[in-house]
Design a protein around this motif. Sequence first.
Motif, PDB file in Angstrom:
ATOM      1  N   ALA A   1       0.920  -0.916  -0.447  1.00 34.35           N
ATOM      2  CA  ALA A   1      -0.283  -0.327  -0.139  1.00 34.35           C
ATOM      3  C   ALA A   1       0.906   1.286  -0.106  1.00 34.35           C
ATOM      4  CB  ALA A   1      -1.210   0.015   1.485  1.00 34.35           C
ATOM      5  N   ALA A   2       1.421   1.616   0.124  1.00 34.57           N
ATOM      6  CA  ALA A   2       2.838   2.709   0.845  1.00 34.57           C
ATOM      7  C   ALA A   2       3.666   2.773  -0.817  1.00 34.57           C
ATOM      8  CB  ALA A   2       3.580   2.476   1.733  1.00 34.57           C
ATOM      9  N   TYR A   3       3.782   1.706  -1.375  1.00 35.67           N
ATOM     10  CA  TYR A   3       4.342   1.329  -2.106  1.00 35.67           C
ATOM     11  C   TYR A   3       3.212   2.183  -2.887  1.00 35.67           C
ATOM     12  CZ  TYR A   3       7.898   0.401  -6.778  1.00 35.67           C
ATOM     13  OH  TYR A   3       8.419   0.476  -7.269  1.00 35.67           O
ATOM     14  N   LEU A   4       2.648   1.810  -4.072  1.00 35.98           N
ATOM     15  CA  LEU A   4       2.053   2.239  -4.467  1.00 35.98           C
ATOM     16  C   LEU A   4       1.658   3.792  -4.524  1.00 35.98           C
ATOM     17  CD1 LEU A   4      -0.913  -1.412  -5.172  1.00 35.98           C
ATOM     18  CD2 LEU A   4       1.600  -0.638  -6.544  1.00 35.98           C
ATOM     19  N   SER A   5       0.950   3.935  -3.748  1.00 33.65           N
ATOM     20  CA  SER A   5       0.435   4.755  -2.779  1.00 33.65           C
ATOM     21  C   SER A   5       1.093   6.407  -3.031  1.00 33.65           C
ATOM     22  CB  SER A   5       0.102   5.465  -1.801  1.00 33.65           C
ATOM     23  OG  SER A   5      -0.796   4.304  -1.398  1.00 33.65           O
ATOM     24  N   ALA A   6       2.775   5.262  -2.862  1.00 35.09           N
ATOM     25  CA  ALA A   6       4.023   6.609  -3.378  1.00 35.09           C
ATOM     26  C   ALA A   6       4.091   6.442  -4.940  1.00 35.09           C
ATOM     27  CB  ALA A   6       5.598   6.186  -3.477  1.00 35.09           C
ATOM     28  N   LYS A   7       3.275   6.360  -5.938  1.00 36.24           N
ATOM     29  CA  LYS A   7       3.182   5.571  -6.833  1.00 36.24           C
ATOM     30  C   LYS A   7       2.371   6.974  -7.428  1.00 36.24           C
ATOM     31  CE  LYS A   7       6.794   3.002  -8.081  1.00 36.24           C
ATOM     32  NZ  LYS A   7       7.898   3.793  -8.587  1.00 36.24           N
ATOM     33  N   LEU A   8       0.922   6.509  -7.217  1.00 41.93           N
ATOM     34  CA  LEU A   8       0.119   7.294  -7.338  1.00 41.93           C
ATOM     35  C   LEU A   8      -0.320   8.738  -6.646  1.00 41.93           C
ATOM     36  CD1 LEU A   8      -2.428   4.985  -6.663  1.00 41.93           C
ATOM     37  CD2 LEU A   8      -1.805   5.677  -8.679  1.00 41.93           C
TER      38      LEU A   8
ATOM     39  N   SER B   1      -1.492  10.391   2.522  1.00 44.66           N
ATOM     40  CA  SER B   1      -2.058   9.482   3.687  1.00 44.66           C
ATOM     41  C   SER B   1      -3.631   8.882   3.073  1.00 44.66           C
ATOM     42  CB  SER B   1      -2.055  10.621   5.576  1.00 44.66           C
ATOM     43  OG  SER B   1      -3.399  11.421   4.646  1.00 44.66           O
ATOM     44  N   VAL B   2      -4.109  10.042   2.379  1.00 45.29           N
ATOM     45  CA  VAL B   2      -5.516   9.553   2.329  1.00 45.29           C
ATOM     46  C   VAL B   2      -5.808   8.211   0.950  1.00 45.29           C
ATOM     47  CG1 VAL B   2      -7.899  10.507   1.191  1.00 45.29           C
ATOM     48  CG2 VAL B   2      -6.268  12.103   2.684  1.00 45.29           C
ATOM     49  N   ILE B   3      -4.499   8.595   0.164  1.00 45.19           N
ATOM     50  CA  ILE B   3      -4.724   6.949  -1.119  1.00 45.19           C
ATOM     51  C   ILE B   3      -4.113   6.311  -0.413  1.00 45.19           C
ATOM     52  CG2 ILE B   3      -3.284   6.876  -3.053  1.00 45.19           C
ATOM     53  CD1 ILE B   3      -3.526   9.479  -3.673  1.00 45.19           C
ATOM     54  N   PHE B   4      -3.631   5.812   0.113  1.00 42.75           N
ATOM     55  CA  PHE B   4      -2.474   4.782   1.444  1.00 42.75           C
ATOM     56  C   PHE B   4      -4.032   4.144   2.479  1.00 42.75           C
ATOM     57  CE2 PHE B   4      -0.552   3.747   5.244  1.00 42.75           C
ATOM     58  CZ  PHE B   4       0.110   2.246   4.876  1.00 42.75           C
ATOM     59  N   SER B   5      -4.709   4.991   2.513  1.00 43.11           N
ATOM     60  CA  SER B   5      -5.753   4.368   3.513  1.00 43.11           C
ATOM     61  C   SER B   5      -6.904   4.137   2.324  1.00 43.11           C
ATOM     62  CB  SER B   5      -6.534   5.696   4.426  1.00 43.11           C
ATOM     63  OG  SER B   5      -5.415   6.460   5.251  1.00 43.11           O
ATOM     64  N   VAL B   6      -6.631   4.500   1.927  1.00 46.85           N
ATOM     65  CA  VAL B   6      -8.055   3.415   0.432  1.00 46.85           C
ATOM     66  C   VAL B   6      -7.090   2.207   0.161  1.00 46.85           C
ATOM     67  CG1 VAL B   6      -9.167   3.793  -1.603  1.00 46.85           C
ATOM     68  CG2 VAL B   6      -9.012   5.870  -0.719  1.00 46.85           C
TER      69      VAL B   6
ATOM     70  N   TRP C   1       0.967  19.243   1.778  1.00 46.22           N
ATOM     71  CA  TRP C   1      -0.118  18.598   0.788  1.00 46.22           C
ATOM     72  C   TRP C   1       0.159  17.230   0.193  1.00 46.22           C
ATOM     73  CZ3 TRP C   1      -4.319  21.011   2.566  1.00 46.22           C
ATOM     74  CH2 TRP C   1      -4.447  21.722   2.698  1.00 46.22           C
ATOM     75  N   SER C   2       1.619  17.018   0.065  1.00 46.24           N
ATOM     76  CA  SER C   2       1.741  15.657  -0.132  1.00 46.24           C
ATOM     77  C   SER C   2       1.493  14.578   0.764  1.00 46.24           C
ATOM     78  CB  SER C   2       2.775  15.702  -1.019  1.00 46.24           C
ATOM     79  OG  SER C   2       3.047  16.368  -2.126  1.00 46.24           O
TER      80      SER C   2
END
Length: 110
Positions: free
Chosen positions: A12-19, A95-100, A89-90
């Motif tokens: 989730a951390a890796y995918l969130s960083a990519k997005l 944090s929102v994308i990571f949570s989802v 802001w990033s």
Amino acid sequence: MWILQLLLTALAAYLSAKLTPGVSITSYWAAIIVALVLGLLNVFVKPILQFISIPVTVLTLGLFLLVINAVIILLASYLLNCFHVDGFWSALLYSVIFSVISWILEAIFG
């Protein structure tokens, strides 16, 4: 079970960083370290921040918890060379994308 949770959090951390623009993780191995550090910060630092900010959290009807999550992510970025976040802001968007993504992965594998 703990290993699976760690791997899902790292994914989730890796995918969130990519997005998320302005956030980068150098590798998947680095994502595992990020997941460990975020877990430790969530256990030891986040409860203190939540306790200190109870009045503001009540006043904002819980929305201030998003700010606390962003601060935890910025702190992890400060502590790790393999995890970079450009600014508040990033971190908030991350944090929102990571949570989802974490919620989706938990629904699939948990």
